[in-house]
Design a protein around this motif. Structure first.
Motif, mmCIF file in Angstrom:
data_model
loop_
_atom_site.group_PDB
_atom_site.id
_atom_site.type_symbol
_atom_site.label_atom_id
_atom_site.label_comp_id
_atom_site.label_asym_id
_atom_site.label_seq_id
_atom_site.Cartn_x
_atom_site.Cartn_y
_atom_site.Cartn_z
ATOM 1 N N CYS A 23 66.494 -31.789 11.008
ATOM 2 C CA CYS A 23 66.607 -32.390 9.815
ATOM 3 C C CYS A 23 65.444 -31.817 8.868
ATOM 4 O O CYS A 23 65.826 -31.533 7.622
ATOM 5 C CB CYS A 23 66.490 -33.941 9.688
ATOM 6 S SG CYS A 23 67.986 -34.849 10.259
ATOM 7 N N ARG A 24 64.213 -31.633 9.290
ATOM 8 C CA ARG A 24 63.239 -30.932 8.664
ATOM 9 C C ARG A 24 63.632 -29.528 8.175
ATOM 10 O O ARG A 24 63.168 -29.084 7.203
ATOM 11 C CB ARG A 24 61.993 -31.219 9.266
ATOM 12 C CG ARG A 24 61.375 -32.457 9.297
ATOM 13 C CD ARG A 24 59.955 -32.915 9.897
ATOM 14 N NE ARG A 24 59.209 -31.831 9.831
ATOM 15 C CZ ARG A 24 58.355 -31.262 10.859
ATOM 16 N NH1 ARG A 24 58.584 -31.708 12.194
ATOM 17 N NH2 ARG A 24 57.528 -30.430 10.487
ATOM 18 N N ILE A 25 64.084 -28.772 9.070
ATOM 19 C CA ILE A 25 64.311 -27.425 8.759
ATOM 20 C C ILE A 25 65.474 -27.522 7.956
ATOM 21 O O ILE A 25 65.576 -26.501 7.027
ATOM 22 C CB ILE A 25 64.533 -26.622 10.159
ATOM 23 C CG1 ILE A 25 63.488 -26.687 11.157
ATOM 24 C CG2 ILE A 25 65.375 -25.251 10.149
ATOM 25 C CD1 ILE A 25 63.606 -26.242 12.560
ATOM 26 N N LEU A 26 66.527 -28.074 8.038
ATOM 27 C CA LEU A 26 67.825 -28.052 7.248
ATOM 28 C C LEU A 26 67.107 -28.333 5.720
ATOM 29 O O LEU A 26 67.962 -27.908 4.694
ATOM 30 C CB LEU A 26 68.920 -28.591 7.715
ATOM 31 C CG LEU A 26 69.327 -27.884 9.092
ATOM 32 C CD1 LEU A 26 70.473 -28.862 9.617
ATOM 33 C CD2 LEU A 26 69.857 -26.697 8.702
ATOM 34 N N GLY A 27 66.700 -29.519 5.735
ATOM 35 C CA GLY A 27 66.504 -30.016 4.324
ATOM 36 C C GLY A 27 64.969 -29.692 3.902
ATOM 37 O O GLY A 27 64.831 -29.817 2.678
ATOM 38 N N GLY A 62 66.741 -20.787 15.657
ATOM 39 C CA GLY A 62 67.173 -19.555 15.025
ATOM 40 C C GLY A 62 68.449 -19.964 14.538
ATOM 41 O O GLY A 62 69.130 -19.511 13.586
ATOM 42 N N TRP A 63 69.404 -20.901 15.279
ATOM 43 C CA TRP A 63 70.733 -21.445 14.714
ATOM 44 C C TRP A 63 70.554 -22.031 13.513
ATOM 45 O O TRP A 63 71.302 -21.706 12.640
ATOM 46 C CB TRP A 63 71.231 -22.430 15.781
ATOM 47 C CG TRP A 63 71.435 -21.877 17.090
ATOM 48 C CD1 TRP A 63 71.547 -20.837 17.698
ATOM 49 C CD2 TRP A 63 71.908 -22.702 18.248
ATOM 50 N NE1 TRP A 63 71.633 -20.749 19.009
ATOM 51 C CE2 TRP A 63 72.040 -22.076 19.252
ATOM 52 C CE3 TRP A 63 71.991 -24.167 18.390
ATOM 53 C CZ2 TRP A 63 72.427 -22.495 20.608
ATOM 54 C CZ3 TRP A 63 72.229 -24.796 19.567
ATOM 55 C CH2 TRP A 63 72.475 -24.016 20.820
ATOM 56 N N LEU A 64 69.699 -22.747 13.280
ATOM 57 C CA LEU A 64 69.297 -23.611 12.059
ATOM 58 C C LEU A 64 69.031 -22.640 10.769
ATOM 59 O O LEU A 64 69.515 -22.571 9.596
ATOM 60 C CB LEU A 64 68.447 -24.486 12.330
ATOM 61 C CG LEU A 64 68.621 -25.619 13.227
ATOM 62 C CD1 LEU A 64 67.275 -26.551 13.574
ATOM 63 C CD2 LEU A 64 69.641 -26.622 12.844
ATOM 64 N N ARG A 65 67.984 -21.704 11.183
ATOM 65 C CA ARG A 65 67.493 -20.870 10.132
ATOM 66 C C ARG A 65 68.885 -19.788 9.936
ATOM 67 O O ARG A 65 68.846 -19.644 8.867
ATOM 68 C CB ARG A 65 66.399 -20.109 10.580
ATOM 69 C CG ARG A 65 65.140 -20.696 10.650
ATOM 70 C CD ARG A 65 64.005 -19.851 11.344
ATOM 71 N NE ARG A 65 62.922 -20.669 11.265
ATOM 72 C CZ ARG A 65 61.981 -20.320 12.256
ATOM 73 N NH1 ARG A 65 61.883 -19.355 13.092
ATOM 74 N NH2 ARG A 65 60.545 -21.021 12.251
ATOM 75 N N ASP A 66 69.737 -19.170 10.962
ATOM 76 C CA ASP A 66 70.859 -18.878 10.517
ATOM 77 C C ASP A 66 71.695 -19.461 9.688
ATOM 78 O O ASP A 66 72.230 -18.653 8.671
ATOM 79 C CB ASP A 66 71.511 -18.289 11.806
ATOM 80 C CG ASP A 66 70.846 -17.347 12.552
ATOM 81 O OD1 ASP A 66 69.939 -16.428 11.924
ATOM 82 O OD2 ASP A 66 71.207 -16.875 13.695
ATOM 83 N N CYS A 67 72.026 -20.758 9.822
ATOM 84 C CA CYS A 67 72.780 -21.732 9.031
ATOM 85 C C CYS A 67 72.187 -21.501 7.496
ATOM 86 O O CYS A 67 73.116 -21.473 6.579
ATOM 87 C CB CYS A 67 72.516 -22.968 9.381
ATOM 88 S SG CYS A 67 73.493 -24.196 8.687
ATOM 89 N N LEU A 68 70.976 -21.851 7.402
ATOM 90 C CA LEU A 68 70.325 -21.769 5.868
ATOM 91 C C LEU A 68 70.650 -20.232 5.402
ATOM 92 O O LEU A 68 70.973 -20.453 4.059
ATOM 93 C CB LEU A 68 68.778 -21.979 5.834
ATOM 94 C CG LEU A 68 68.562 -23.274 6.406
ATOM 95 C CD1 LEU A 68 67.077 -23.630 6.732
ATOM 96 C CD2 LEU A 68 68.965 -24.385 5.602
#
Length: 82
Positions: A23-27, A62-68
């Motif tokens: 949640c912190r990475i995405l938001g 990495g999955w979350l960063r790729d999503c962003l």
């Protein structure tokens, strides 16, 4: 044993994180998304699904960063719906 808090910038792409850190990475560090928003985003395929490790959910950073990055690319392309 003392565990030091790691900042989001220090995380490597292969590191695994739980839902709070996802949640912190995405938001963002200052305004993380809620668990409900994370769950809705997963259901709508906007966010990557977690892997199950025992009874816990984990995401690769990495999955979350790729999503962003993907979301940013979609926003920056004129004439296409995000």
């Amino acid at each position: 044993m003392t565990v030091e808090k790691v900042t989001l910038a220090e995380l490597k792409d292969d590191d695994l994180v739980g839902s709070d850190d996802a949640c912190r990475i995405l938001g963002g560090e200052r305004s993380p998304i809620s668990r409900a928003t994370l769950d809705r985003g997963i259901a709508a395929s906007r966010f990557p699904s977690p892997m199950k490790i025992g009874a816990t959910n984990r995401w690769r950073v990495g999955w979350l960063r790729d999503c962003l990055r993907e979301a940013e690319t979609k926003r920056s392309q004129p004439g296409e719906a995000a």
